[in-house]
Design an enzyme around this catalytic site. Structure first.
Site, PDB file in Angstrom:
ATOM      1  N   ALA A   1       0.880  -1.024   0.245  1.00 56.48           N
ATOM      2  CA  ALA A   1      -0.287  -0.575   0.026  1.00 56.48           C
ATOM      3  C   ALA A   1       0.818   1.314   0.049  1.00 56.48           C
ATOM      4  CB  ALA A   1      -0.783   0.008   1.010  1.00 56.48           C
TER       5      ALA A   1
ATOM      6  N   GLU B   1       2.801  -5.714   7.669  1.00 59.51           N
ATOM      7  CA  GLU B   1       1.698  -4.190   8.379  1.00 59.51           C
ATOM      8  C   GLU B   1       2.015  -4.373  10.316  1.00 59.51           C
ATOM      9  OE1 GLU B   1      -0.028  -6.007   4.886  1.00 59.51           O
ATOM     10  OE2 GLU B   1       0.903  -7.088   6.922  1.00 59.51           O
TER      11      GLU B   1
ATOM     12  N   GLU C   1      -1.516  -9.194  -1.279  1.00 59.70           N
ATOM     13  CA  GLU C   1      -2.523  -9.662  -0.716  1.00 59.70           C
ATOM     14  C   GLU C   1      -3.288  -9.355  -2.214  1.00 59.70           C
ATOM     15  OE1 GLU C   1      -3.665  -7.786   2.842  1.00 59.70           O
ATOM     16  OE2 GLU C   1      -3.422  -6.457   1.996  1.00 59.70           O
TER      17      GLU C   1
ATOM     18  N   GLY D   1       0.005  -4.923   0.525  1.00 59.83           N
ATOM     19  CA  GLY D   1      -0.863  -4.903  -0.489  1.00 59.83           C
ATOM     20  C   GLY D   1      -0.928  -5.727  -1.381  1.00 59.83           C
TER      21      GLY D   1
END
Length: 269
Positions: free
Chosen positions: A74, A142, A122, A119
């Site tokens: 992210a 994270e 993911e 991310g």
């Protein structure tokens, strides 16, 4: 067919495959809001093509531009300016993207070169399967930022590698290389370099393209449904999928071709 024009994505048809490249190498293809919105728009276009498997392409390949990264994660600089409501909306937007990828009636392959962290990991796990180059690395880091996975990692990582391994990787934030990712079942194949990686993904789409389109769409839908069921309910779902496939023109053509010892020409219906 025109799949749209995007600020952060390169989208091109390669024979039977649609190649989607996240084209932000300066930020290592991080999932900034602009990237998320482009992915959301593209998956919306693909979703609107329907689910009857009568598609202009027979597979989607997602990769990242540059030599260093598939998707580094992210965009933390942007996240640092968000309040909780904005962060929730950001995560929900990516949930919509990943669910759309899973619902497409064609296979989606993540071609991972370099970093697939947070991310990025993911996004890759929302694809049907993952191919990786030797220099690829994966992780859900994270917790190092006081955060937790927000784009589906808590759900899909345990589906891929089991709950114990998922817990270890998420709790520690540990990064693993492609060889370890292959060993634990996170990736399907490891290729020597980015060129071999893309060639392998394109070859797999070509192989799948020789099969019945309705059958591939049907079984992808069934596998997604069965993943969350117990054995009895899973068998019931499989039976429904089997009957649905048996009633298609593709099945009639495929069975007749087998009996006649000829190559089937599937109509995609």
């Amino acid at each position: 067919m025109d799949f749209g024009t995007y600020q952060t994505l390169l989208v091109e048809q390669r024979d039977e495959a649609l190649l989607v490249t996240i084209n932000q190498p300066a930020s290592m293809n991080a999932l900034a809001a602009a990237v998320v919105e482009d992915l959301h728009a593209l998956t919306g276009v693909l979703a609107d093509l329907g689910t009857d498997a009568n598609w202009p392409v027979r597979g989607v390949i997602i990769t990242g531009a540059g030599e260093k990264s598939f998707v580094a994660g992210a965009n933390i600089v942007e996240m640092n300016t968000m309040d909780p409501a904005a962060a929730l909306a950001y995560g929900k937007r990516m949930h919509e993207v990943t669910l759309r990828l899973e619902a497409l009636p064609v296979p989606v392959i993540a071609a991972v070169n370099g970093f697939a962290l947070g991310g990025g990991c993911e996004l890759a796990m929302a694809c049907d399967f993952l191919y990786a180059s030797e220099n690829a690395s994966f992780g859900q880091p994270e917790v190092s930022l006081g955060l937790v996975p927000g784009f589906g990692g808590s759900v899909r990582l345990q589906q891929r590698v089991g709950i114990g391994m998922a817990r270890e990787l998420i709790y520690t934030g540990r990064r693993i290389k492609s060889a370890e990712a292959l060993r634990i079942g996170l990736v399907n194949r490891v290729l020597e370099d980015p060129e071999a990686l893309l060639e392998a993904a394109l070859a797999t789409v070509a192989e799948i393209a020789s099969k019945a389109p309705t059958a591939v769409a049907n079984v992808k839908d069934a596998i997604n449904e069965i993943a969350g069921l117990n054995v009895v309910d899973g068998l019931e779902a499989e039976a429904r999928s089997f009957v649905k496939a048996f009633e298609t023109e593709d099945s009639v053509v495929g069975r007749a071709a087998f009996v006649a010892k000829t190559a089937p020409a599937f109509p995609g219906r």
